[in-house]
Motif scaffolding. Sequence first.
Motif, PDB file in Angstrom:
ATOM      1  N   LYS A 339       0.809  -1.202   0.067  1.00  0.00           N
ATOM      2  CA  LYS A 339       0.178  -0.100   0.084  1.00  0.00           C
ATOM      3  C   LYS A 339       0.825   1.332   0.150  1.00  0.00           C
ATOM      4  O   LYS A 339       0.573   2.257  -0.717  1.00  0.00           O
ATOM      5  CB  LYS A 339      -0.750   0.001   1.188  1.00  0.00           C
ATOM      6  N   LEU A 343       0.678   4.138  -2.770  1.00  0.00           N
ATOM      7  CA  LEU A 343       0.606   5.725  -2.570  1.00  0.00           C
ATOM      8  C   LEU A 343       1.739   6.334  -2.964  1.00  0.00           C
ATOM      9  O   LEU A 343       1.630   7.573  -3.284  1.00  0.00           O
ATOM     10  CB  LEU A 343       0.488   5.754  -1.091  1.00  0.00           C
ATOM     11  N   LYS A 344       2.987   5.903  -2.801  1.00  0.00           N
ATOM     12  CA  LYS A 344       4.182   6.640  -3.248  1.00  0.00           C
ATOM     13  C   LYS A 344       4.148   6.899  -4.768  1.00  0.00           C
ATOM     14  O   LYS A 344       4.434   7.914  -5.205  1.00  0.00           O
ATOM     15  CB  LYS A 344       5.262   5.975  -2.721  1.00  0.00           C
ATOM     16  N   ARG A 346       1.423   6.988  -6.566  1.00  0.00           N
ATOM     17  CA  ARG A 346       0.415   7.811  -6.875  1.00  0.00           C
ATOM     18  C   ARG A 346       0.596   9.134  -6.498  1.00  0.00           C
ATOM     19  O   ARG A 346       0.262  10.479  -7.166  1.00  0.00           O
ATOM     20  CB  ARG A 346      -0.880   7.127  -6.335  1.00  0.00           C
ATOM     21  N   HIS A 347       1.306   9.455  -5.459  1.00  0.00           N
ATOM     22  CA  HIS A 347       1.198  10.992  -4.727  1.00  0.00           C
ATOM     23  C   HIS A 347       2.615  11.488  -5.056  1.00  0.00           C
ATOM     24  O   HIS A 347       2.962  12.666  -4.680  1.00  0.00           O
ATOM     25  CB  HIS A 347       0.932  10.990  -3.360  1.00  0.00           C
ATOM     26  N   GLY A 348       3.567  10.609  -5.533  1.00  0.00           N
ATOM     27  CA  GLY A 348       5.075  11.054  -5.751  1.00  0.00           C
ATOM     28  C   GLY A 348       5.904  11.689  -4.185  1.00  0.00           C
ATOM     29  O   GLY A 348       5.505  11.241  -3.137  1.00  0.00           O
ATOM     30  N   ASP A 349       6.193  12.891  -4.678  1.00  0.00           N
ATOM     31  CA  ASP A 349       6.828  13.759  -3.393  1.00  0.00           C
ATOM     32  C   ASP A 349       5.963  14.106  -2.382  1.00  0.00           C
ATOM     33  O   ASP A 349       6.461  14.379  -1.140  1.00  0.00           O
ATOM     34  CB  ASP A 349       7.658  14.835  -4.016  1.00  0.00           C
ATOM     35  N   ARG A 350       4.697  14.038  -2.573  1.00  0.00           N
ATOM     36  CA  ARG A 350       3.896  14.574  -1.373  1.00  0.00           C
ATOM     37  C   ARG A 350       3.608  13.352  -0.456  1.00  0.00           C
ATOM     38  O   ARG A 350       2.894  13.682   0.559  1.00  0.00           O
ATOM     39  CB  ARG A 350       2.561  14.870  -1.862  1.00  0.00           C
ATOM     40  N   PHE A 351       4.097  12.187  -0.515  1.00  0.00           N
ATOM     41  CA  PHE A 351       3.891  11.088   0.298  1.00  0.00           C
ATOM     42  C   PHE A 351       5.027  10.695   0.717  1.00  0.00           C
ATOM     43  O   PHE A 351       6.300  10.574  -0.002  1.00  0.00           O
ATOM     44  CB  PHE A 351       3.094   9.971  -0.375  1.00  0.00           C
ATOM     45  N   THR A 353       7.287  12.182   3.066  1.00  0.00           N
ATOM     46  CA  THR A 353       8.360  13.251   3.346  1.00  0.00           C
ATOM     47  C   THR A 353       8.745  13.056   4.422  1.00  0.00           C
ATOM     48  O   THR A 353       8.594  12.455   5.396  1.00  0.00           O
ATOM     49  CB  THR A 353       7.244  14.589   3.171  1.00  0.00           C
TER      50      THR A 353
END
Length: 412
Positions: A339, A343-344, A346-351, A353
């Motif tokens: 998961k 999520l990483k 899908r959301h890229g740098d926003r996940f 951090t």
Amino acid sequence: SYSRALLNFGRGRGEDKELCGGFVWTWHRIVTMRLAKFEGLLIPSKLLTANLMQFIMTIFVTVLLIITTNNTARLVDEEAAKVAEREDSYQSILQDQFIREQVPGPLADLTTEDGLRNLASSIRISGYVGSAMACLVCIVLTLAYIPSVVRTTLNFRGGVIPSMGDANFGRTYMMAPDSVSLVPGSMFWAIFHSGVGVFFVFAVVVFFFKFDGTRNLAYTSVAQIIGFTIPTIFRLVLLELLRDYFYDGQYRSRPVGANLMGLALQCLDYGLAFGYMLVRAFKLILVPIYYIGRVDTPVFAPDVGRIGATVLDDAPIHFRKLIVGHEAHRHPYIETLGKMYLLKLRHGDRFGTTAGSRWRMIFVSALMPWMRRHRVHEDVEATGHGYGHGHGAAKQNSFVAEIQRSFRGAGP
């Protein structure tokens, strides 16, 4: 609050333990739907299917044993009817008398109608008792498999059964993954063999007491067992009364009395040891009959069931291989990591951090301080890497100290 969490942890409330993996515990979790949701345990579909087939085999074995008992007793009744219909001629009387003289005493009654009727009745009663006990044992064996799967899985996760850190793990459980196909069929037929074995054990015992030709032998055996039991009980009671008086642990507090008691026990045990070893022999014979139906449990000790490279009982190894393969795909940590990776993506740098990682450490350190020790690996000292050694440990400790100072400074 932070202080209350630390206070509860210091009082031991953070170390509450639960005895898990048992028969009642597992079935309670299954009935209440908590096994998968709260424990993260999923039963492999192969084992669920095999367990259902075991219930079917239990019914089949019970019906088969009852039918076999009835057919055998019916054949004996037919033979008794033929004997009753025989004419009381002088030639048949001489023939019966000759047979009785040639046949041993306990079997001589089988030449008469009454003896055959008694034999048929004994077969029916002993067969019904044996079938009932076989059915009961098969049900117990079937119900024990799912708890065994849960207990073995927890043992792997908790390190009770050595896994990744064991040098023999790869050679034992990672080779020949296709061998797990033997497990469902072995579980199915193991119930049959165990049920038949239990049937013969109980049927023979009941038959010896019911049949007229062997009843005296059975009563004589019981008398001998009682003769060994009474001195054994007397010995146990006497030892319970005198053991603490003469001994303090393994030390003799009264050497003279302890030596005299030891000499008397050695003389007595030379006679009682015959019965002790006889009981041990029966236990060693009966226990494997039950464990024929348990392909999940090793019967031999680790260093006993192996001759060179040959394992005498490799069914438990295949059973554990199936669980290891299932854990490799459905372990809760693997699902959580999956998961996180999705999520990483899908959301890229926003996940994931740095700020989110720091808030997670603050949350864990403040509200669940007992979780900190799980960040230290057991093999860190050997490898020199991780949070528990060198620079990593210093960074973690300084960060935790900074968190604690900030919480203390925020107070009144």
